[in-house]
Design a protein around this motif. Sequence first.
Motif, PDB file in Angstrom:
ATOM      1  N   ARG A 146      73.823  34.728  26.325  1.00  0.00           N
ATOM      2  CA  ARG A 146      73.821  35.200  24.945  1.00  0.00           C
ATOM      3  C   ARG A 146      72.381  35.282  24.443  1.00  0.00           C
ATOM      4  N   VAL A 147      72.028  36.436  23.854  1.00  0.00           N
ATOM      5  CA  VAL A 147      70.659  36.674  23.389  1.00  0.00           C
ATOM      6  C   VAL A 147      70.707  37.256  21.977  1.00  0.00           C
ATOM      7  N   LEU A 148      69.543  37.171  21.297  1.00  0.00           N
ATOM      8  CA  LEU A 148      69.350  37.749  19.967  1.00  0.00           C
ATOM      9  C   LEU A 148      68.178  38.711  20.040  1.00  0.00           C
ATOM     10  N   ALA A 149      68.363  39.882  19.446  1.00  0.00           N
ATOM     11  CA  ALA A 149      67.301  40.894  19.407  1.00  0.00           C
ATOM     12  C   ALA A 149      67.269  41.498  18.014  1.00  0.00           C
ATOM     13  N   THR A 150      66.074  41.596  17.419  1.00  0.00           N
ATOM     14  CA  THR A 150      65.895  42.119  16.068  1.00  0.00           C
ATOM     15  C   THR A 150      65.044  43.378  16.129  1.00  0.00           C
ATOM     16  N   GLY A 151      65.480  44.410  15.397  1.00  0.00           N
ATOM     17  CA  GLY A 151      64.729  45.661  15.377  1.00  0.00           C
ATOM     18  C   GLY A 151      65.484  46.753  14.644  1.00  0.00           C
ATOM     19  N   ARG A 152      65.120  47.983  14.892  1.00  0.00           N
ATOM     20  CA  ARG A 152      65.739  49.152  14.279  1.00  0.00           C
ATOM     21  C   ARG A 152      66.388  50.030  15.355  1.00  0.00           C
ATOM     22  N   PHE A 153      67.584  50.509  15.028  1.00  0.00           N
ATOM     23  CA  PHE A 153      68.279  51.411  15.948  1.00  0.00           C
ATOM     24  C   PHE A 153      67.667  52.802  15.886  1.00  0.00           C
ATOM     25  N   ARG A 154      67.454  53.379  17.068  1.00  0.00           N
ATOM     26  CA  ARG A 154      66.980  54.752  17.176  1.00  0.00           C
ATOM     27  C   ARG A 154      68.199  55.664  17.366  1.00  0.00           C
ATOM     28  N   HIS A 155      68.822  56.023  16.252  1.00  0.00           N
ATOM     29  CA  HIS A 155      70.045  56.840  16.324  1.00  0.00           C
ATOM     30  C   HIS A 155      69.758  58.241  16.845  1.00  0.00           C
ATOM     31  N   ASP A 156      68.507  58.682  16.741  1.00  0.00           N
ATOM     32  CA  ASP A 156      68.171  60.009  17.250  1.00  0.00           C
ATOM     33  C   ASP A 156      68.179  60.053  18.788  1.00  0.00           C
ATOM     34  N   GLN A 157      68.147  58.878  19.433  1.00  0.00           N
ATOM     35  CA  GLN A 157      68.187  58.809  20.893  1.00  0.00           C
ATOM     36  C   GLN A 157      69.517  58.236  21.396  1.00  0.00           C
ATOM     37  N   GLU A 158      70.517  58.300  20.578  1.00  0.00           N
ATOM     38  CA  GLU A 158      71.833  57.751  20.932  1.00  0.00           C
ATOM     39  C   GLU A 158      72.421  58.495  22.129  1.00  0.00           C
ATOM     40  N   MET A 159      73.119  57.759  22.994  1.00  0.00           N
ATOM     41  CA  MET A 159      73.788  58.321  24.172  1.00  0.00           C
ATOM     42  C   MET A 159      75.226  57.825  24.211  1.00  0.00           C
ATOM     43  N   LEU A 160      76.137  58.712  24.573  1.00  0.00           N
ATOM     44  CA  LEU A 160      77.562  58.393  24.663  1.00  0.00           C
ATOM     45  C   LEU A 160      77.982  58.405  26.128  1.00  0.00           C
ATOM     46  N   ILE A 161      78.586  57.300  26.571  1.00  0.00           N
ATOM     47  CA  ILE A 161      79.067  57.190  27.952  1.00  0.00           C
ATOM     48  C   ILE A 161      80.584  57.308  27.936  1.00  0.00           C
ATOM     49  N   GLY A 162      81.079  58.221  28.721  1.00  0.00           N
ATOM     50  CA  GLY A 162      82.532  58.355  28.735  1.00  0.00           C
ATOM     51  C   GLY A 162      82.991  59.559  29.532  1.00  0.00           C
ATOM     52  N   PRO A 163      84.302  59.778  29.445  1.00  0.00           N
ATOM     53  CA  PRO A 163      85.255  59.089  28.560  1.00  0.00           C
ATOM     54  C   PRO A 163      85.632  57.694  29.046  1.00  0.00           C
ATOM     55  N   ARG A 164      85.878  56.807  28.082  1.00  0.00           N
ATOM     56  CA  ARG A 164      86.304  55.435  28.344  1.00  0.00           C
ATOM     57  C   ARG A 164      87.573  55.157  27.546  1.00  0.00           C
ATOM     58  N   MET A 165      88.555  54.536  28.202  1.00  0.00           N
ATOM     59  CA  MET A 165      89.842  54.283  27.580  1.00  0.00           C
ATOM     60  C   MET A 165      89.865  52.888  26.944  1.00  0.00           C
ATOM     61  N   ARG A 166      90.530  52.804  25.796  1.00  0.00           N
ATOM     62  CA  ARG A 166      90.749  51.524  25.117  1.00  0.00           C
ATOM     63  C   ARG A 166      92.108  51.572  24.436  1.00  0.00           C
ATOM     64  N   ASP A 167      93.011  50.693  24.904  1.00  0.00           N
ATOM     65  CA  ASP A 167      94.379  50.649  24.378  1.00  0.00           C
ATOM     66  C   ASP A 167      95.052  52.017  24.459  1.00  0.00           C
ATOM     67  N   GLY A 168      94.825  52.721  25.567  1.00  0.00           N
ATOM     68  CA  GLY A 168      95.465  54.010  25.786  1.00  0.00           C
ATOM     69  C   GLY A 168      94.851  55.166  25.037  1.00  0.00           C
ATOM     70  N   GLU A 169      93.738  54.963  24.325  1.00  0.00           N
ATOM     71  CA  GLU A 169      93.083  56.030  23.573  1.00  0.00           C
ATOM     72  C   GLU A 169      91.740  56.347  24.207  1.00  0.00           C
ATOM     73  N   GLU A 170      91.424  57.622  24.252  1.00  0.00           N
ATOM     74  CA  GLU A 170      90.182  58.065  24.868  1.00  0.00           C
ATOM     75  C   GLU A 170      89.028  57.948  23.885  1.00  0.00           C
ATOM     76  N   GLY A 171      87.877  57.554  24.398  1.00  0.00           N
ATOM     77  CA  GLY A 171      86.710  57.417  23.539  1.00  0.00           C
ATOM     78  C   GLY A 171      85.433  57.324  24.348  1.00  0.00           C
ATOM     79  N   TYR A 172      84.394  56.761  23.739  1.00  0.00           N
ATOM     80  CA  TYR A 172      83.076  56.676  24.360  1.00  0.00           C
ATOM     81  C   TYR A 172      82.430  55.337  24.014  1.00  0.00           C
ATOM     82  N   MET A 173      81.503  54.924  24.892  1.00  0.00           N
ATOM     83  CA  MET A 173      80.649  53.783  24.621  1.00  0.00           C
ATOM     84  C   MET A 173      79.343  54.288  24.007  1.00  0.00           C
TER      85      MET A 173
END
Length: 313
Positions: A129-156
């Motif tokens: 378990r670790v702690l990291a403090t900073g700002r999210f770079r939403h302009d560099q966001e990446m989606l990995i998928g498709p990934r299933m959760r409880d029978g529904e399709e989505g992304y990480m």
Amino acid sequence: MKTFSRLLRLSPRRISPKPTTTQQPPLNRRPISSTPRRPVKQAADDPTFTSILDNPPELIRTGGRRHGYGLIVLAIIPVTAFALGTWQVQRLKWKTDLIAKSEDRLVAPPLPLPPRIDPAAVPDFDYRRVLATGRFRHDQEMLIGPRMRDGEEGYMVVTPLEREGDGTTVLVNRGWISKSKRAQKDRKESLVDGVVTVEGLLREPWKKNMFTPDNRPDLGEFYFPDVVQMAQLTGSQPIWVEQTMEPDLFKIYEYQEKGIPIGRQAEVNLRNNHAQYIITWYGLAVATTIMFYILVKKPPTDVTRRVRLNKQW
């Protein structure tokens, strides 16, 4: 009286015809063969002939055939199954120790993430378990998928976290979102602005298997987390942190409705099926050993016995 006698003399006699026998003309029968018969040479005419009665008999199994390649294969199966079962015993010990070490790291207090991390040391801190403090770079966001959760399709959702002070960046797996919330405009509440503190697990991400296609970063398509590739695209360290959250059912429903990534629970999710494999392989070894013994030791019956001829006959 004279008249009656005279009438008898004058009446014609009825003479029954004699049966006539017609003589059939002789049939012209064709001889079977016009070739004169030759004396047949018998096997006993050969002075070197040996009768089967002169050879000693030998009792064998049905058909006179010995066991072939099938018996060899049947003998190899229990040996191989026993070896695989023994290997699974060793794997069970290794996996049990690994889970125990991971659970010990999991219950330890969160550790502030150092500025610089050696990627080769990450396996020694897996599930830490670790702690990291900073700002999210939403302009560099990446989606990995498709990934299933409880029978529904989505992304990480993977977002680089630019840390304050040292200026280093790490990759944060924020969690799962549904396919309907893929576009950022449909989940504006998830685009957290400002300084945030992320609590998560330092992890080695899952590997690509033979059925997973290659990532296509030029099209923004990612099918598995290639940490080195993603770090090069975003200019971050090849460090993977999985954000965690408390398992609150109402909060999960709220996050899913708003498109906020649903983080993972802080638990060890390593699969350990080696005990089942041990039972399977050892059971196969015992079953095939019994089959091999029955096949080899089964006595022939009187009906299946016969006399084998001498090979020189």
